[in-house]
Write a protein that holds these residues in place. Structure first.
Motif: not given
Length: 227
Positions: A157-173
């Motif tokens: 019930r507490q509204p935290y300020f948020i920095a939401n790191q989105r899903e990300a992909d690393y593609i090895d060359p």
């Protein structure tokens, strides 16, 4: 106007159009800081992360804050669930963080919060950054550009300020076996915690840190076992 004049006008128009389209467009500057660049230890803040599955709720963690003057990048570095993360914030991202925090404070004072967590976590905008993550020193050092959403999120019930790191992909060359996916990872801030990070994001503070950094600037890659 005779037909020859019309043909001339059309020919000139075609030449101008082709010239405009053949002019190379300026390339956007890519934000891709290197862990091997010199860095300055700015300090430490506290934030909250989700507890590892299947546990619920959030848990407090310490986060190291560093500055990379060459790329003008602020790095948040933490270790969680056997993984070390380096999340880099560009000048534009830091500016958005500060303005988003001001909007959050206004909403907090006015109790102007909705109950839809899915929408609220990106209410104040989305920024681009860069992230590195690694399980241990001989494992693949995954890295990629990333998106971070700024907003708020209710926990107990507490509204935290948020920095939401989105899903990300690393593609090895070189090898598909080395590909990695970074899951979505929200960072929860109280107002005081967010204020602490905003102070590190301040351009004047960073400029002064560089001026006073001769004793603590580092020119070697951050080893994940150093913390």
């Amino acid at each position: 106007m005779n037909k020859y004049s019309l043909v001339s006008i059309l020919l000139i128009a075609v030449i101008v159009f082709c010239a405009c389209n053949s002019t190379p467009k300026p390339q956007e500057e890519v934000f891709e800081p290197s862990l091997k660049s010199p860095s300055i230890i700015l300090g430490e803040i506290e934030v909250q992360f989700n507890r590892p599955f299947p546990l619920i709720g959030i848990v407090k963690r310490a986060v190291n804050v560093l500055y990379y003057p060459t790329e003008d990048a602020v790095c948040l570095q933490w270790r969680m669930d056997m993984v070390t993360y380096h999340q880099f914030w560009s000048p534009e991202g830091r500016e958005l963080f500060v303005s988003a925090l001001l909007q959050y404070k206004e909403d907090f004072e006015e109790r102007n919060f909705g109950s839809n967590n899915r929408r609220s976590k990106r209410k104040y905008g989305t920024t681009s950054g860069y992230i590195y993550w690694q399980t241990f020193s001989i494992a693949v050092l995954a890295n990629t550009a990333n998106k971070v959403e700024l907003g708020y999120y209710f926990v107990n019930r507490q509204p935290y300020f948020i920095a939401n790191q989105r899903e990300a992909d690393y593609i090895d060359p070189l090898s598909r076996e080395s590909n990695r996916t970074h899951p979505e990872m929200p960072i929860y801030f109280t107002r005081a915690q967010a204020d602490s990070l905003a102070e590190f994001f301040d351009p004047i503070f960073l400029s002064e840190a560089v001026s006073n950094s001769s004793a603590i600037i580092r020119d070697t890659e951050i080893g994940i076992d150093e913390y």
